[in-house]
Design a protein around this motif. Sequence first.
Motif, PDB file in Angstrom:
ATOM      1  N   ILE A 299       7.964 -11.767  -9.328  1.00  0.00           N
ATOM      2  CA  ILE A 299       8.844 -10.883  -8.558  1.00  0.00           C
ATOM      3  C   ILE A 299       8.327  -9.462  -8.711  1.00  0.00           C
ATOM      4  N   GLN A 300       8.107  -8.787  -7.584  1.00  0.00           N
ATOM      5  CA  GLN A 300       7.622  -7.408  -7.565  1.00  0.00           C
ATOM      6  C   GLN A 300       8.712  -6.472  -7.088  1.00  0.00           C
ATOM      7  N   LYS A 301       8.755  -5.278  -7.665  1.00  0.00           N
ATOM      8  CA  LYS A 301       9.618  -4.228  -7.142  1.00  0.00           C
ATOM      9  C   LYS A 301       8.928  -3.584  -5.954  1.00  0.00           C
ATOM     10  N   THR A 302       9.661  -3.388  -4.865  1.00  0.00           N
ATOM     11  CA  THR A 302       9.131  -2.767  -3.660  1.00  0.00           C
ATOM     12  C   THR A 302      10.089  -1.666  -3.200  1.00  0.00           C
ATOM     13  N   PRO A 303       9.675  -0.817  -2.271  1.00  0.00           N
ATOM     14  CA  PRO A 303      10.608   0.194  -1.749  1.00  0.00           C
ATOM     15  C   PRO A 303      11.848  -0.413  -1.104  1.00  0.00           C
ATOM     16  N   ARG A 304      11.760  -1.659  -0.656  1.00  0.00           N
ATOM     17  CA  ARG A 304      12.894  -2.327  -0.002  1.00  0.00           C
ATOM     18  C   ARG A 304      13.711  -3.188  -0.957  1.00  0.00           C
TER      19      ARG A 304
END
Length: 631
Positions: free
Chosen positions: A609-614
């Motif tokens: 799981i990656q953190k993204t701007p969305r």
Amino acid sequence: MTQVLTRSLLAVAFLSALAGCGTVQAPSVPASGAQAAVTSRPGTPALSTIPPNPEASSGWTGKPGWQWQKHAVAAANPLATQAGLEILRAGGNALDAAIAVQMVLGLVEPQSSGIGGGAFLLYDDGKSLLAWDGRETAPATVREDLFLGPDGKALPFHQAVVGGRSVGVPGVVPMLEQVQRRQGKLPWARLFAPAIRMAEAGFPVSPRLHRLLASEKYLRDNDSTAAAYFYGTDGQPWPVGHVLRNPEYAAVLRGIASKGSRFLMRGEVAQAMVRTVQGHAANPGKLALSDLAGYQPRVSPALCFDYEAVARRYEICGMPPPSSGTLAIGQILGILRHTDAAKLPLQQGQPNADWLHLYTEAARLAFADRAQYVADPAFVQAPGGNWQSMLQPVYLQQRAALIQQGPQAKSMKTAEPGQPASLRVALAPMPAQPEYGTSHISVIDAQGRAVSMTTTIEDQFGSRMMVNRGKGLAGGFLLNNELTDFSFTPRDAAGRPIANRVQPGKRPRSSMAPILVYGKQPDGRRGELLMSAGSPGGALIIHYVAKTLYGTLNWGLDAQRAIDLPNFGSTNGPTLLEQKRFAPATAEALRQRGAEVREIDMTSGLQAIQKTPRGYFGGADPRREGVVLGD
């Protein structure tokens, strides 16, 4: 019905439908001639020199990757992922969700993990990052010759595995209870509700579980309880979609939910475990009631190292020993930084032969150090008294200097261990032997709290023994074979001890590598959480996770595209390439450098799981059944 639940059920239906369609093939490149499960040149050594797959391959199902705004759960089975999402929606935190996922995985993916095994857990609650060790331990009465035969030679692997000899003290439930008591949010009992409900009502047998049962050589004949649960009266595994109920597992979970881990580790369940292990007719083990009652989880700071890629600084954190995963990944990535690897982009979506040469040489160096030094820190001192000595940039630069680069570069084929710092005891390197196991869980909740947890019973279906209290209820839970992660050979020919030899109360070395990735602030402090990742896969876990980290941090891929990349690696022997995923010219170019190349199934089970701007973007391995769900 919500959109997420609909997607989850569709995922389950889709995976079940695969059984009627045959195996879905991975993206491949044309190969000249027939390609068997393992491809090598005439005259190469026996196939036992490469690590076998922990679990059989069950095909390739393309995954799109999933974007969520609020929170996300990634696990190896859609039903387990849905259980974690249920807990998040009920107000639980990432830790609570991971516990619910684990209890369902023990039901629907029993070949990989469960309450009869162990786990490593990283938990970031937004204030602190801790590494929780629920690794199994050796019983108090074992001797270091546990896996030697009467002739003094190491037992054949599955002769050691099948039965009670290989069973370690399970630690996952006591560990989860201890961390949840400190940092959980929902009541402990609430976390067991999804698994209890599913065990009583039944769940559909998935294509992967069916295929593994069909290929399994030992389970049916070794344990009558397991045979009656997993197979029909005709001796065939239950078909895909068959509703499988496990009332005994539900009853045990109800006890743990109401009374805590003592219900498992003491009393009638503990007695049933000991009876099963010690009563095996051909291969009894040493597990005792006192071993179960005395088990204690460990907690420590995470083992972290700095990493720079594409002009951005990161901090990568994982488990300290007895896990070797973080150390080996840190060494591989650190050694590559002192080579030309960063100048070599993907070509047609794949790493080229020049990059693979550098990677596998770095891997050989890391695995040589792993075999020499890494074991349970309660029994073995780190070089120089600190595991960070193996990750020091100066040392890794010295190791990188051993790698030949350029057009005429040749493979070292087999690396020797280095000397990062002095040791009090002269140790012998551990001989190569099979390593197995595991499942991985990643969760990030709405407050940014994060779990990365790798969990295992080691080999496919563990020791092939199912614990049942004998109350007339069908099913139960499987016991681990974790002691076979110790070196079968305790000493070398000169009598020098092997760090990872069997000793009473010791925890076997592991390759499990749950990882959390952070940005690095200009002042050197840890920045925001960027990713949670991990994989099953025995010794090759190290390469699966390293591949995903390199793909996201260096090549700018999202988590799903990085997971989709072909697998590769070396455990300080042959160069391993995932079968049918590389062009013949790539393998040939590596052979021209002197490498012994083997093309094999490499069945990773990556979750990330990656953190993204969305919000959060999740990826799940197309080689297994996992999905990522969220809101």
